[in-house]
Design an enzyme around this catalytic site. Structure first.
Site, PDB file in Angstrom:
ATOM      1  N   SER A 687       0.807  -1.226   0.000  1.00  0.00           N
ATOM      2  CA  SER A 687       0.000   0.000   0.000  1.00  0.00           C
ATOM      3  C   SER A 687       0.839   1.274   0.000  1.00  0.00           C
ATOM      4  CB  SER A 687      -0.943   0.002   1.209  1.00  0.00           C
ATOM      5  OG  SER A 687      -0.215   0.008   2.410  1.00  0.00           O
ATOM      6  N   LYS A 730      -6.080   3.788   8.704  1.00  0.00           N
ATOM      7  CA  LYS A 730      -5.168   4.752   8.088  1.00  0.00           C
ATOM      8  C   LYS A 730      -5.775   6.156   8.067  1.00  0.00           C
ATOM      9  CE  LYS A 730      -3.074   1.225   5.110  1.00  0.00           C
ATOM     10  NZ  LYS A 730      -2.885   0.738   3.738  1.00  0.00           N
TER      11      LYS A 730
END
Length: 804
Positions: A687, A730
């Site tokens: 990611s 996140k």
């Protein structure tokens, strides 16, 4: 016992009366007590007393036939002349005498002289050896062996006897003293009396003592082995027999009453017919077994487990949806999805009467309320609650139990938990299911497959019980921090409910509504306690950095401890307490975490990525630098394999688009170093792809990156941005850090709906599908004319933009 001088042979008459002895041999220089009962022996005693010397021949009888008769052929031929020292007349007509041995004699002829026996005798000369070193050594060895044998036999002898033995220099006297006290067989004593060679007698006595020592050692060994064999079983049997005797004395029913009690308990347990038959069969075996049989205790323990399990006992409660909702709201702030799922279950159960219990799995970082909400669910349902921790379990028998053939076998933790709860429909929490281990003893997660499958757990099989137990009424709740370590087959049986980290606003609400009242009670604070809103927010922002509220609770507890101490020391226990923003440094010390962006200013080659960890999300700086070289890429920061490949893919993309970005030819001659700080922490995953690509392209173009922009997404060689996981954590990390804009893959747009409204309102989200869109948002493109061309201009100048 004393010693006296031995008479000389010339003083012994050639003819003396005979007193026959039973089971004893008289030795010279030894004084022994005797009881004279037989008529002939009494007459001989009277005759000896009539003599001036008080002497008689004391001869041992070979076989004792008629107690009152003594025949000549029953007597040995070697005897001892003894001097009668004292005579006491007893009430029964017998006489008790003390006699001292004088000398060995041989009987030449025996004849009857009414009313007693007489013997014609001759003295026996004894061969006394010279006193040499060897003789002294032999005598000392005999004394040591004699002392050891007496001690092992447990015979208490006068202490001065051992001193006397050490002082004796006459081997004949030593032999007489030892033989009398040793207690060897009569024939063997008689044989030693008849032996005239004293050195030979010493050797024989030495051998006798050695033999006695070996016999004693063998007896000790046999006794020790026998005690080991007796063990626990024999001791229990002995105690049971004592118990029976006590019960009989008190008029209490023994085993029969116990068996009837077991039978009554089996009927009261309301077991299924199959299990009831099994229990009665085991009871029948127990009745037929002797009380000392080793299996008795095992069967008793097994029956105790069978009769004490709640086969039909349930916690009855009326389902009130509104009341359950109120309880869930009282105990926890937020967690709407969890509450909604529990209320749905209650509604369906109320509608249909019974349904298969759900197998819920709460997944999320530590401290977000996974374990505590289990108790609230039990309270809302009106059921018992039981929790077991699975962290570190490696043995399958911990779940299914041990088979009864093993000593100390017990049921597994699930059956034990049901037993402790006392009801067959508790709320059962299996904590830390993601931390189960595997080793040579089996896979505990495989044992959970049956228990956590609603289609199978109506007949859960425990190895110890050997009968099925119905777990279909149990509500199983499992907790985990991550799903990756849970085997797929087990995860497939779980209904996953994710717990996201709390936002700042949620933490403040939890502190006000739950933590402060709880900590006040724990610290005994009864007066008013108020935290300023700014103080609470600073505690959350600058003294903690976590997804949950455990660290917040610890900081609050630290403050309250100091306040309690101040109250006690000042004596003002009734004053109101207010914790202001300026008090935090006094109570908690300097700020631990600075609430600011990762970067203080826009920089070239430094991008802000978003990372997921088991304890929540966090920001991650990605730095890139270039230097003259051969075009090599260096990666540092403990990057995992996947992350290294993402960096290579990002560099390959940048190189492929170099000409379209107006890069110079010497680009290929430069070495690039890409680093992710916090080098001591391992990092992996795809990611960070777009963040690494952005940092590299920013470095090569010389264009700065916006400091308030965070980004997450996987990048392909063609520049396409792919979906990633852990977006909620996140985004919450980006919100806590104060970012203004977040770049995410367009495929993750649906995940934004699960974010709190305050987070969505405070952040600007840019959904992208290609690196061109990422660069357009992340890079701070110059407004003046330059050789650098932004991606948005490429479509007009060079044709189509580089999208996949």
């Amino acid at each position: 016992m004393s010693n006296k001088p031995q008479n000389t042979q010339n003083q012994i008459p050639s003819e003396l009366p005979i007193i026959a002895l039973k089971n004893v041999v008289l030795f010279p220089r030894i004084i022994i007590p005797l009881v004279v009962q037989r008529p002939k022996s009494t007459a001989a005693l009277i005759e000896a007393q009539s003599r001036n010397d008080n002497l008689a021949v004391f001869v041992t009888q070979k076989e004792i036939g008629n107690e009152d008769e003594v025949s000549v052929d029953q007597l040995y031929k070697v005897a001892t002349v003894g001097k009668i020292l004292s005579v006491i007349n007893m009430r029964d007509g017998s006489k008790r005498i003390d006699v001292e041995g004088v000398s060995r004699v041989r009987i030449k002829e025996l004849f009857e002289s009414e009313p007693y026996l007489k013997a014609q005798i001759e003295p026996i000369s004894v061969k006394i050896p010279e006193f040499t070193v060897e003789l002294e050594g032999l005598m000392r060895s005999i004394i040591d062996l004699f002392k050891h044998v007496m001690a092992e036999m447990g015979r208490l002898l006068p202490a001065d006897l051992y001193m006397l033995l050490r002082q004796v220099k006459d081997p004949d006297q030593l032999i007489d003293l030892i033989i009398v006290n040793l207690g060897i067989d009569i024939p063997e004593q008689q044989e030693l009396l008849e032996t005239t060679d004293i050195q030979e007698v010493l050797k024989r006595v030495h051998n006798i003592l050695l033999r006695e020592r070996e016999i004693i050692d063998a007896e000790k060994k046999v006794a020790s082995e026998t005690r080991k064999r007796l063990g626990k079983m024999q001791r229990e049997a002995f105690l049971r027999e004592q118990m029976k005797t006590i019960e009989q004395e008190l008029g209490i029913e023994g085993e029969k009453g116990e068996m009837e009690l077991y039978r009554k308990k089996i009927e009261q347990a309301k077991m299924p017919e199959e299990i009831r038959t099994k229990a009665l069969k085991e009871l029948s075996r127990l009745e037929k077994m002797p009380s000392f049989a080793p299996e008795v205790s095992y069967i008793r323990t097994y029956l105790d487990w069978l009769v004490e399990l709640p086969w039909s006992k349930k916690t009855e409660s009326s389902i009130d949806i509104k009341k359950a909702e109120k309880i869930l709201e009282e105990d926890h702030y937020g967690l709407e999805k969890v509450k909604e799922r529990i209320l749905e279950y209650l509604a369906v159960q109320k509608q249909v009467g019974k349904m298969k219990g759900p197998i819920l799995c709460f997944v999320g970082p530590p401290g977000v309320g996974k374990t505590s909400i289990g108790k609230s669910i039990a309270r809302a349902l009106g059921r018992k609650f039981h929790r077991i921790s699975l962290g570190g379990i490696r043995d399958e028998a911990e779940i299914r139990g041990h088979r009864r053939t093993y000593v100390g076998a017990l049921p597994g933790r699930i059956i034990q938990g049901i037993h402790v709860a006392g009801t067959k429909n508790p709320v059962f929490m299996l904590d830390e299911i993601d931390k189960i281990g595997v080793d040579f003893r089996g896979d505990p997660s495989a044992a959970l497959l049956e228990a956590l499958d609603p289609e199978q757990n109506f007949a859960f099989s425990d190895h110890y019980l050997e009968v099925p137990f119905d777990l279909s009424d149990v509500i199983f709740i499992t907790t985990a921090n991550v799903l990756d370590t849970i085997p797929y087959a087990l995860r497939d049986r779980l209904e996953i409910i994710e717990f996201r980290g709390y936002t700042e606003e949620e933490k403040v609400q939890i502190v006000n509504k739950f933590l402060v009242p709880k900590l006040k009670q724990e610290h005994g604070i009864k007066q008013s306690l108020l935290f300023e809103d700014k103080a609470l927010r600073d505690i959350v922002r600058k003294y903690t950095t976590e997804a949950g509220v455990r660290d917040v609770e610890r900081q609050l507890a630290k403050i309250l401890r100091k306040i309690v101490r101040e109250l006690i020391e000042s004596g003002k226990s009734n004053r109101k307490i207010k914790v202001a923003l300026k008090d935090l440094k006094k109570y908690l010390g300097p700020e631990k975490y600075l609430q600011q962006l990762n970067e203080k200013q826009d920089q070239i080659g430094v991008a802000t990525g978003l990372a997921w960890t088991p304890v929540g999300g966090q920001l991650m700086s990605i730095e890139a630098m270039k230097m003259p070289g051969r075009g090599r890429l260096t990666l540092t920061g403990r990057l995992g394999k996947t992350m290294q490949e993402s960096a290579m893919a990002a560099l390959s993309y940048a190189r492929a688009k170099a000409t379209r970005f107006g890069l110079k030819e010497d680009f290929y001659k430069q070495d690039i170093h890409l680093h992710v700080p916090s080098g001591g922490i391992p990092k992996d995953g795809p990611s960070a792809g777009i963040a690494m690509a952005t940092a590299l392209i920013s470095l090569l173009l010389g264009v700065k990156i916006h400091k308030e922009v965070g980004m997450t997404g996987e990048v392909t060689l063609r520049g396409k941005v792919l979906e990633i996981g852990g977006l909620k954590e996140k985004i919450l990390a980006a919100h806590r850090a104060g970012l203004k804009k977040v770049i995410i893959p367009r495929d993750n747009e649906r995940d934004l709906e699960e974010l709190p409204k305050e987070v969505r309102d405070n952040l600007e989200f840019k959904m992208v599908e290609s690196m061109d869109e990422v660069l357009e948002v992340a890079l701070k493109w110059p407004t003046s004319k330059s050789s650098v061309i932004s991606p948005s201009r490429l479509a007009g100048v060079g044709g189509q933009a580089p999208t996949a």
